[in-house]
Design an enzyme around this catalytic site. Structure first.
Site, PDB file in Angstrom:
ATOM      1  N   ASN A  93      93.437   4.848  60.240  1.00 26.81           N
ATOM      2  CA  ASN A  93      94.932   3.991  60.557  1.00 26.81           C
ATOM      3  C   ASN A  93      94.447   2.671  61.042  1.00 26.81           C
ATOM      4  O   ASN A  93      93.861   1.663  60.846  1.00 26.81           O
ATOM      5  CB  ASN A  93      96.170   4.816  60.745  1.00 26.81           C
ATOM      6  N   ASP A  94      94.659   2.018  62.110  1.00 26.66           N
ATOM      7  CA  ASP A  94      94.793   1.058  62.526  1.00 26.66           C
ATOM      8  C   ASP A  94      93.804   0.087  62.172  1.00 26.66           C
ATOM      9  O   ASP A  94      92.764   1.150  62.866  1.00 26.66           O
ATOM     10  CB  ASP A  94      95.426   1.018  64.359  1.00 26.66           C
ATOM     11  N   ARG A 124      98.608   2.149  75.831  1.00 24.64           N
ATOM     12  CA  ARG A 124      98.136   2.046  74.766  1.00 24.64           C
ATOM     13  C   ARG A 124      98.211   0.422  73.808  1.00 24.64           C
ATOM     14  O   ARG A 124      98.573   0.290  74.078  1.00 24.64           O
ATOM     15  CB  ARG A 124      97.838   3.208  73.369  1.00 24.64           C
ATOM     16  N   ASP A 125      96.695   0.117  72.767  1.00 23.91           N
ATOM     17  CA  ASP A 125      96.267  -0.712  72.359  1.00 23.91           C
ATOM     18  C   ASP A 125      96.434  -1.769  72.425  1.00 23.91           C
ATOM     19  O   ASP A 125      97.224  -2.920  72.929  1.00 23.91           O
ATOM     20  CB  ASP A 125      96.756  -1.235  71.665  1.00 23.91           C
ATOM     21  N   TRP A 136      91.243   6.355  70.128  1.00 29.53           N
ATOM     22  CA  TRP A 136      92.061   5.104  69.552  1.00 29.53           C
ATOM     23  C   TRP A 136      92.021   3.283  69.864  1.00 29.53           C
ATOM     24  O   TRP A 136      90.702   2.947  70.215  1.00 29.53           O
ATOM     25  CB  TRP A 136      93.385   5.144  70.365  1.00 29.53           C
ATOM     26  N   THR A 137      93.493   2.676  69.495  1.00 22.42           N
ATOM     27  CA  THR A 137      93.404   0.981  69.389  1.00 22.42           C
ATOM     28  C   THR A 137      92.641   0.834  70.449  1.00 22.42           C
ATOM     29  O   THR A 137      92.821   0.810  71.487  1.00 22.42           O
ATOM     30  CB  THR A 137      94.252   0.524  68.578  1.00 22.42           C
ATOM     31  N   TRP A 171      90.131  10.080  56.299  1.00 20.05           N
ATOM     32  CA  TRP A 171      91.680   8.861  56.984  1.00 20.05           C
ATOM     33  C   TRP A 171      91.402   8.302  57.862  1.00 20.05           C
ATOM     34  O   TRP A 171      90.753   8.185  58.248  1.00 20.05           O
ATOM     35  CB  TRP A 171      92.902  10.182  57.700  1.00 20.05           C
TER      36      TRP A 171
END
Lengths: 172, 646
Positions: B137-138, B261-262, B197-198, B135
């Site tokens: 994603n971003d 986030r991000d 995460w991102t 998988w």
């Protein structure tokens, strides 16, 4: 047993506080369920689990996802029974078995994981996928030009998944 | 959304036709009758295609089999002497001696559902970035550094569904061919134990590279962390170090632990500090927090917000960057000045779409204001009207352009993803510039390097597609294509038509089967010979009561597959068409992804398509015109696309 007035007062206050917090949690559950497409179904699902008494919104979402999982297991058993008594439906039932296995093995763990790891949109994807799978099972009978013996089961799964999805959306 | 764009449309188009015939797109050499480029076969193909243009009826769109279309307004369909009436297209490859058998559906099994390995294998793309398995994603931290393009990405190494996420990593010299590298960052600290995460990369003036990223802590709190290359002289930047003092930012007061986030790439402030922005929300108002820093280790939260829009919900993957008002190049993120506008972009958690707005940045206050508040972030324009999320730009100093990456998820079931062993793609990287003609939107276009994959050009020049007809385009193969086309409707027809209230909506108006006077017309990609499966990408032109034309650009997945467990939505939007412009369309077909661009990138639509029949040798390309009142003239260049190392 001798009960002093102080003891009685203490017990009454203790009882009252439990009553208040139980009412507050009940309010959370009711308000949450109002935001779902099936209020009564949502209530019965959440109240059936004693953890809902102390759960926050994420906890309620997890309870709803576990209801999807239980529903999935029951439906898988139903499929096995149908296979025995209706071998003429084997092709569609086999497809249904596959998709419901997907619900239980993939969608539910994905949603639980996403809720625990703190990224609810992927939990929503898991429940949306569950609704798609239950519709796919229903259509697989039509694809084979047969009448579905699972219409109620598929609808029930779709409804529970949509309740879970609606609760999850409140976390976004 | 489309209604507000019509303000732009109406202010620019006039009551005369907004488009007129123009030569083929620049740079392409037409292989006409007088200049056979590849072989005389091209001429034969061209002539045959023109004759075939009149052979069939488009009612195949509306039903299960050939059915006469209603309201066929044109004169009798001109017959082509001797051509058969049924819709069978000229077999591809017959001239090469390939037998007819290859054009019939696989015999034996009912190959529509469930998914066979053949169908699933076909779905993997040839020139879109994707890991070997599992998988994604971003996109994260895209950057050009020491001669290499780097792409990091949200990666779940254990399964083709989302889970505990790490940073995958790959490098490229040309944004098209990639070398996959080891995982850059794992979940090995308490502050990113639930997920790395991102995040984004910033290149400092001394050439140093730093990364800020969100960690989901062991208690699911979202914090920001600093990381940098272990060995800056390693051009591949394989190993990374996490700053021992992490986290460098935790959710500020008033911000929920799960709404933080991000972090973006940093840009310079007038005081010489670095500034970043991080998306969040307060109740249902999407917001963007602003932090200043001198060392990426200690940060100061600014009092106000960069911007906020009520009702839009959580802003994920915020992006903030300058675009040039006059120039054609991209700009470094720190550039500011009178010749510059600024874009604020955010991914809306509530509806899974990426929105942007153009406006003015006040560097002293740390605030940004949209040029058009009715087209504000989250309520106005989208980068893409199909599947496109968590996108992020970077300034490519190598070619002085701003490049956009985006996550393209699957729209099939999780079960299919498990079966095929992978999920998600990156869209083809796109350059972003301000649309100089409209001044109110950006233009996105696939990076020029993608053109290097073009081969085996087939040209169809001035193909007249009569109302209600279908033209098979004879091609060696149709799963990997770059299609560039221009269309022209009949001027006289448009002039004499009565206008009406325009209430068209790609998603709600029945797709390509729903006929109007001036549309739909365009291509059917990934089409099976009997159109049992096909994906129309089309223009729909409508004439308003005031005589002005509006043009819609749509991609229709409703008949894309016989499978009953894939998304069959219809996507699209209005597209501004200015006076003097022809209707122009570009489509990149790469197996299970179709990317469509109208008017040189003014409106973009990314689709995921999962046919069960229209795969491998059975995938075809058709031109169609389902308009009731007008013929359409199309000029088309179709290239086969080579595969890249992805």
């Amino acid at each position: 047993m001798k009960s002093s007035p102080l003891t009685i007062l203490f017990l009454v206050l203790l009882f009252q506080e439990n009553l208040f917090s139980a009412t507050a949690d009940r309010l959370l559950i009711e308000n949450t369920c109002k935001g779902t497409p099936s209020y009564n179904l949502c209530l019965s699902v959440l109240l059936a689990d004693p953890h809902s008494q102390n759960a926050d919104l994420t906890g309620l979402a997890i309870i709803a996802v576990y209801a999807v999982k239980n529903n999935g297991y029951q439906t898988l058993q139903q499929i096995e029974a149908l296979k025995k008594f209706h071998p003429e439906l084997m092709a569609a039932l086999t497809q249904c078995g596959e998709v419901y296995k997907g619900v239980v093995d993939v969608d539910v763990p994905l949603s639980i994981n996403a809720l625990n790891l703190g990224n609810p949109k992927f939990a929503e994807d898991g429940m949306a996928d569950t609704a798609v799978e239950s519709q796919a099972c229903e259509r697989s009978f039509q694809d084979h030009a047969q009448t579905s013996p699972m219409t109620n089961a598929n609808k029930a799964m779709e409804d529970v998944a949509n309740v879970a999805r609606a609760i999850i959306r409140m976390l976004l | 959304m489309m209604a507000s764009l019509s303000d732009v449309e109406n202010s620019i188009t006039t009551s005369t036709l907004p488009y007129s015939y123009a030569p083929l797109p620049n740079g392409e050499q037409p292989a006409g009758n007088d200049r056979p480029v590849h072989s005389s076969r091209k001429t034969a193909l061209f002539l045959v295609s023109v004759f075939l243009a009149v052979a069939s009826l488009v009612a195949l769109f509306a039903g299960n089999g050939p059915v006469l279309p209603k309201n066929l307004n044109t004169s009798a369909v001109p017959s082509t002497a001797g051509m058969p009436e049924k819709v069978a297209p000229l077999s591809r490859g017959v001239e090469k001696g390939v037998s007819e058998k290859s054009f019939h559906p696989l015999l034996g099994a009912d190959n529509s559902f469930p998914w066979s390995n053949n169908m699933l294998d076909w779905q993997r793309t040839a020139f879109h970035f994707q890991p070997k398995k599992n998988w994604m994603n971003d996109p994260n931290g895209p950057v050009f550094y020491n001669g290499w393009y780097h792409l990091f990405y949200q990666y779940h190494p254990d399964a083709p569904v989302w889970g505990k996420i790490v940073w995958g990593h790959a490098v490229s010299k040309d944004l098209i061919n990639w070398r996959h590298l080891p995982i850059a960052m794992e979940t090995d600290e308490w502050y990113d134990e639930q997920g790395v995460w991102t995040g984004s990369a910033t290149i400092l003036p001394n050439g140093e590279l730093v990364v800020l990223y969100t960690g989901s802590t062991n208690e699911s709190v979202q914090v920001q962390n600093l990381a940098y290359p272990a060995d800056p002289s390693d051009p591949l930047l394989i190993k990374w170090v996490k700053y021992p003092g992490n986290p460098v930012l935790v959710p500020p007061p008033g911000i929920d632990n799960k709404d933080f986030r991000d972090p973006t790439t940093a840009w310079k402030t007038p005081e010489g500090k670095w500034r970043i922005t991080i998306g969040s929300k307060i109740n249902k108002t999407g917001i963007s927090l602003v932090y200043d820093t001198e060392d990426f280790k200690t940060f100061e939260l600014l009092d106000g917000l960069l911007h906020a829009v009520p009702g839009t919900g959580m802003w994920e993957c915020v992006d903030f960057y300058p675009i040039s008002k006059q120039g054609e190049n991209g700009l470094d993120t720190s550039v500011d000045g009178p010749g510059v506008k600024h874009v604020v972009k955010a991914s809306m958690d509530d509806d899974r779409n990426d929105y942007y707005a153009i406006g003015t940045y006040d560097a002293y206050k740390g605030k940004w204001t949209p040029d058009n508040p009715t087209l504000d972030v989250g309520i106005g324009l989208r980068y893409d009207y199909g599947i496109y999320y968590a996108s992020k730009t970077f300034y490519d100093q190598n070619k002085q352009r701003r490049v956009l990456w985006s996550w393209i998820k699957e729209t099939d079931t999780e079960a299919s993803d498990i079966k095929k062993g992978w999920a998600s793609l990156m869209g083809v990287p796109r350059t972003i510039v301000l649309d100089k003609k409209t001044q109110s939107n950006i233009i996105q276009w696939p990076v020029e390097e993608i053109n290097l994959l073009r081969t085996n050009l087939t040209v169809f020049k001035n193909v007249v597609v009569e109302s209600g007809s279908l033209v098979p385009l004879n091609l060696p193969s149709a799963s990997q294509l770059d299609i560039v086309a221009e269309f022209e409707v009949d001027k006289k027809t448009v002039e004499r038509l009565n206008g009406a209230d325009i209430a068209y909506d790609c998603a709600k108006n029945g797709g390509a089967a729903q006929r109007g006077a001036l549309g739909p017309f365009g291509f059917s990609v990934l089409a099976h010979e009997g159109l049992a499966e096909h994906t129309p990408v089309y223009f729909y032109v409508a004439k308003g009561v005031d005589g002005n034309l509006q043009t819609f650009f749509c991609a229709d997945q409703s008949r894309s597959s016989n499978a009953n467990d894939v998304d069959k939505s219809i996507y699209g939007s209005i597209v501004p068409v200015l006076k003097g412009e022809k209707l122009a369309m570009r489509i990149l077909v790469d197996h299970s992804i179709v990317e469509s661009f109208a008017q040189e990138g003014r409106t973009c639509i990314t689709s995921r398509v999962y046919p069960t029949k229209a795969i491998n040798n059975n995938a075809q390309l058709f031109l169609f015109n389902n308009a009731t009142a007008t013929k359409v003239t199309a000029s088309v260049n179709v290239w086969q696309m080579n595969s890249a190392h992805v």
